[in-house]
Scaffold this motif. Structure first.
Motif, PDB file in Angstrom:
ATOM      1  N   GLY A  11       0.842  -1.155   0.120  1.00  0.00           N
ATOM      2  CA  GLY A  11       0.110   0.005   0.100  1.00  0.00           C
ATOM      3  C   GLY A  11       0.917   1.243  -0.008  1.00  0.00           C
ATOM      4  O   GLY A  11       2.097   1.324  -0.094  1.00  0.00           O
ATOM      5  N   MET A  12       0.168   2.431  -0.089  1.00  0.00           N
ATOM      6  CA  MET A  12       0.902   3.773   0.276  1.00  0.00           C
ATOM      7  C   MET A  12       0.297   4.561   1.376  1.00  0.00           C
ATOM      8  O   MET A  12      -0.702   4.261   1.888  1.00  0.00           O
ATOM      9  CB  MET A  12       0.772   4.327  -1.151  1.00  0.00           C
ATOM     10  CG  MET A  12      -0.880   5.168  -1.527  1.00  0.00           C
ATOM     11  SD  MET A  12      -0.881   6.286  -2.429  1.00  0.00           S
ATOM     12  CE  MET A  12       0.124   5.512  -3.935  1.00  0.00           C
ATOM     13  N   VAL A  28      -3.572   8.403  -4.753  1.00  0.00           N
ATOM     14  CA  VAL A  28      -4.578   7.232  -4.605  1.00  0.00           C
ATOM     15  C   VAL A  28      -5.089   6.682  -5.779  1.00  0.00           C
ATOM     16  O   VAL A  28      -5.437   5.172  -5.941  1.00  0.00           O
ATOM     17  CB  VAL A  28      -5.672   7.679  -3.445  1.00  0.00           C
ATOM     18  CG1 VAL A  28      -4.929   8.054  -2.236  1.00  0.00           C
ATOM     19  CG2 VAL A  28      -6.731   8.441  -4.293  1.00  0.00           C
ATOM     20  N   ALA A  31      -2.640   4.422  -6.912  1.00  0.00           N
ATOM     21  CA  ALA A  31      -2.431   3.208  -6.330  1.00  0.00           C
ATOM     22  C   ALA A  31      -3.499   2.205  -6.673  1.00  0.00           C
ATOM     23  O   ALA A  31      -3.379   1.096  -6.911  1.00  0.00           O
ATOM     24  CB  ALA A  31      -2.843   3.585  -4.825  1.00  0.00           C
ATOM     25  N   ASP A  32      -4.669   2.950  -7.203  1.00  0.00           N
ATOM     26  CA  ASP A  32      -5.943   2.155  -7.613  1.00  0.00           C
ATOM     27  C   ASP A  32      -5.477   1.589  -9.148  1.00  0.00           C
ATOM     28  O   ASP A  32      -5.764   0.061  -9.198  1.00  0.00           O
ATOM     29  CB  ASP A  32      -7.186   2.925  -7.525  1.00  0.00           C
ATOM     30  CG  ASP A  32      -8.571   2.138  -7.709  1.00  0.00           C
ATOM     31  OD1 ASP A  32      -8.558   1.320  -6.753  1.00  0.00           O
ATOM     32  OD2 ASP A  32      -9.355   2.320  -8.601  1.00  0.00           O
ATOM     33  N   VAL A  39      -4.657   1.907   0.884  1.00  0.00           N
ATOM     34  CA  VAL A  39      -3.995   3.152   1.324  1.00  0.00           C
ATOM     35  C   VAL A  39      -4.296   3.465   2.868  1.00  0.00           C
ATOM     36  O   VAL A  39      -5.385   3.168   3.255  1.00  0.00           O
ATOM     37  CB  VAL A  39      -4.985   4.271   0.454  1.00  0.00           C
ATOM     38  CG1 VAL A  39      -4.474   5.741   1.010  1.00  0.00           C
ATOM     39  CG2 VAL A  39      -4.551   4.101  -0.989  1.00  0.00           C
ATOM     40  N   VAL A  60     -11.640   9.409  -0.846  1.00  0.00           N
ATOM     41  CA  VAL A  60     -10.643   8.473  -1.640  1.00  0.00           C
ATOM     42  C   VAL A  60     -11.448   7.127  -1.696  1.00  0.00           C
ATOM     43  O   VAL A  60     -11.168   6.745  -3.035  1.00  0.00           O
ATOM     44  CB  VAL A  60      -9.368   8.091  -0.375  1.00  0.00           C
ATOM     45  CG1 VAL A  60      -8.929   6.783  -1.038  1.00  0.00           C
ATOM     46  CG2 VAL A  60      -8.626   9.174  -0.323  1.00  0.00           C
ATOM     47  N   THR A  64     -11.801   5.915  -6.012  1.00  0.00           N
ATOM     48  CA  THR A  64     -11.274   4.571  -6.363  1.00  0.00           C
ATOM     49  C   THR A  64     -12.299   3.339  -6.505  1.00  0.00           C
ATOM     50  O   THR A  64     -13.536   3.540  -6.189  1.00  0.00           O
ATOM     51  CB  THR A  64     -10.075   4.139  -5.351  1.00  0.00           C
ATOM     52  OG1 THR A  64     -10.706   3.990  -4.107  1.00  0.00           O
ATOM     53  CG2 THR A  64      -9.154   5.420  -5.284  1.00  0.00           C
ATOM     54  N   VAL A  69      -8.971   1.005   1.972  1.00  0.00           N
ATOM     55  CA  VAL A  69      -8.374   2.286   2.649  1.00  0.00           C
ATOM     56  C   VAL A  69      -8.790   1.943   4.448  1.00  0.00           C
ATOM     57  O   VAL A  69      -9.734   1.182   4.803  1.00  0.00           O
ATOM     58  CB  VAL A  69      -9.343   3.537   2.426  1.00  0.00           C
ATOM     59  CG1 VAL A  69      -8.909   4.769   3.066  1.00  0.00           C
ATOM     60  CG2 VAL A  69      -9.254   3.430   0.997  1.00  0.00           C
ATOM     61  N   VAL A 266       3.351  -0.717   3.765  1.00  0.00           N
ATOM     62  CA  VAL A 266       2.536   0.539   3.391  1.00  0.00           C
ATOM     63  C   VAL A 266       3.762   1.434   3.359  1.00  0.00           C
ATOM     64  O   VAL A 266       4.372   2.034   4.205  1.00  0.00           O
ATOM     65  CB  VAL A 266       1.406   0.819   4.488  1.00  0.00           C
ATOM     66  CG1 VAL A 266       0.808   2.145   4.057  1.00  0.00           C
ATOM     67  CG2 VAL A 266       0.492  -0.247   4.455  1.00  0.00           C
ATOM     68  N   ASP A 272       5.876  12.756  -0.336  1.00  0.00           N
ATOM     69  CA  ASP A 272       4.812  12.155  -1.232  1.00  0.00           C
ATOM     70  C   ASP A 272       5.292  12.232  -2.533  1.00  0.00           C
ATOM     71  O   ASP A 272       4.526  12.391  -3.538  1.00  0.00           O
ATOM     72  CB  ASP A 272       3.586  12.707  -0.776  1.00  0.00           C
ATOM     73  CG  ASP A 272       2.804  12.562   0.429  1.00  0.00           C
ATOM     74  OD1 ASP A 272       3.225  11.413   1.027  1.00  0.00           O
ATOM     75  OD2 ASP A 272       1.957  13.178   1.030  1.00  0.00           O
ATOM     76  N   HIS A 277       6.435   6.786  -5.321  1.00  0.00           N
ATOM     77  CA  HIS A 277       5.231   6.125  -5.421  1.00  0.00           C
ATOM     78  C   HIS A 277       5.036   5.229  -6.763  1.00  0.00           C
ATOM     79  O   HIS A 277       4.801   4.175  -6.549  1.00  0.00           O
ATOM     80  CB  HIS A 277       3.825   6.730  -5.143  1.00  0.00           C
ATOM     81  CG  HIS A 277       4.133   7.186  -3.558  1.00  0.00           C
ATOM     82  ND1 HIS A 277       3.762   6.314  -2.701  1.00  0.00           N
ATOM     83  CD2 HIS A 277       3.967   8.346  -2.869  1.00  0.00           C
ATOM     84  CE1 HIS A 277       3.780   6.929  -1.429  1.00  0.00           C
ATOM     85  NE2 HIS A 277       3.982   8.086  -1.610  1.00  0.00           N
TER      86      HIS A 277
END
Length: 297
Positions: A11-12, A28, A31-32, A39, A60, A64, A69, A266, A272, A277
Motif C-alpha cells: 500500500g501507500m 490514490v 494506487a488503484d 491506502v 478516497v 477509487t 483504505v 505501506v 509524497d 510512489h
C-alpha cells in the motif's frame, strides 16, 4: 526465521495535508490503477496542517474502485469507539467492502488535551483500547441491543448497526507487551512502523503476539502483519536500510516476509514524491510478489 505464509500485500501512506488535496487524490488513483492493495492515512486531528482523516478516507473511497483504505492509525482518544464503528461500517457499505480499521491508543497527549480529549495515563490508554475493541465488535454484531460496562466506555442498550459489508479487519498499532497480548487474543492485525520498531525488534514482538494467540486458541498466521515503511528508491548505491536501488528494496522486503514475519508493506515517500510512489507500485511491488512466490516454491 519467521514466515507465516500469508500472501504479501502492498500500500501507500499519503500525507493528509490540507493544501495538497489534488496531489493526494492523484496518488490514490495511481494506487488503484497500479493494483496496490491498501491506502493508509495517518490520523492526527490536532495537526492544523492536516485534513480530517475520516472525511478524506470517504473521498478516497469514492474516487477509487478496488483499493482498500484504513486509518493508519485512528486516534482513539478523540474518536468514541461506538461512533467510529458506525462510521467504519458506513464506509465499508458505501465502498462495497473496501474499508479496514486500525486503532491506536493515543499519543501526543497535550495536543489531544488541547482539543478537548482525555489525557490518559499509559494504563488508562491500554484499558481504553481494550474496551474499544469490545465496543466496536458489539456495534458490528447485528444484535438487537448491546450493553457494555467499562471504565472508559459504556453502552446502555444501544441498537447496533448497520453491519459492515465484509468482516472488517480490526488492527492495532501497539508495541508494549500488554497490548501485544491483547492483539494476539482479539485483533486481526498488527500495524507497527519501521521507525519505531526496526527489523531487529520484530522477532520478540511476534513471539509475544503468537504466544497470546495460541493461548487463546488462535492460529498466529491468521493475524495480518502490516509494516509502515519509509525510505528512498534510488538509482544509485545503497545508503542504508530501504535507501537504495530497486533490487535492494526487493531483497530487503522479501527478507522481511520470509524471515521477519511481515506480510504487508505501506510505503511513505519523502514529500509524497509521486515518482517514488510510481517506482514502488510499478517496479518494487511486482518484483517482491514474484520473489516471495518463487522462494516459497
Amino acid at each position: 526465521m519467521t514466515d507465516y505464509g500469508r500472501p504479501p500485500q502492498f500500500g501507500m501512506f499519503p500525507t493528509p495535508e490540507a493544501d495538497r488535496v489534488d496531489e493526494i487524490l492523484d496518488l490514490v488513483r495511481m494506487a488503484d490503477d497500479e493494483g496496490l492493495d491498501l491506502v493508509g492515512i495517518q490520523d492526527h486531528p490536532y495537526q492544523k496542517r492536516f485534513l480530517d482523516t475520516w472525511s478524506l478516507m470517504a473521498v478516497v473511497l469514492a474516487r477509487t474502485n478496488r483499493v482498500r483504505v484504513f486509518p493508519d492509525v485512528a486516534c482513539l482518544p478523540l474518536r468514541p469507539p461506538a461512533v467510529m464503528a458506525k462510521a467504519a461500517a458506513s464506509l465499508d457499505l458505501i465502498s462495497g467492502g473496501r474499508f479496514e480499521l486500525a486503532l491506536g491508543a493515543g499519543a501526543f497527549w497535550p495536543a489531544i488535551g488541547a482539543m478537548g480529549g482525555p489525557e490518559r495515563t499509559p494504563g488508562e490508554a491500554a484499558r481504553a483500547l481494550s474496551e474499544a475493541v469490545d465496543v466496536i465488535r458489539l456495534m458490528w454484531s447485528g444484535e438487537a441491543s448491546a450493553r457494555y460496562e467499562g471504565t472508559q466506555y459504556q453502552l446502555s442498550g444501544v441498537h447496533p448497526g448497520p453491519r459492515p459489508a465484509h468482516d472488517i479487519g480490526l488492527w492495532l498499532g501497539v508495541g508494549g507487551p500488554r497490548m501485544l497480548g491483547l492483539l494476539g487474543r482479539v485483533a486481526d492485525g498488527w500495524v507497527p512502523s519501521v521507525s519505531y520498531f526496526p527489523p531487529p525488534a520484530l522477532p520478540g514482538l511476534h513471539a509475544r503476539i503468537d504466544e497470546s494467540a495460541r493461548a487463546a486458541g488462535r492460529d498466529p498466521a491468521a493475524i495480518q502483519r502490516i509494516y509502515n515503511v519509509f525510505g528512498a528508491i534510488t538509482d544509485g548505491p545503497s545508503s542504508g536500510f530501504l535507501n537504495g536501488p530497486v533490487k535492494q528494496w526487493v531483497d530487503e522486503l522479501t527478507g522481511l516476509v520470509l524471515e521477519s514475519g511481515m506480510d504487508t508493506f505501506v510505503f511513505g515517500a519523502e514529500g509524497d514524491d509521486p515518482h517514488q510512489h510510481q517506482k514502488w507500485a510499478v517496479e518494487v511491488v511486482p518484483a517482491v510478489r514474484e520473489a516471495v512466490a518463487r522462494q516459497r516454491g
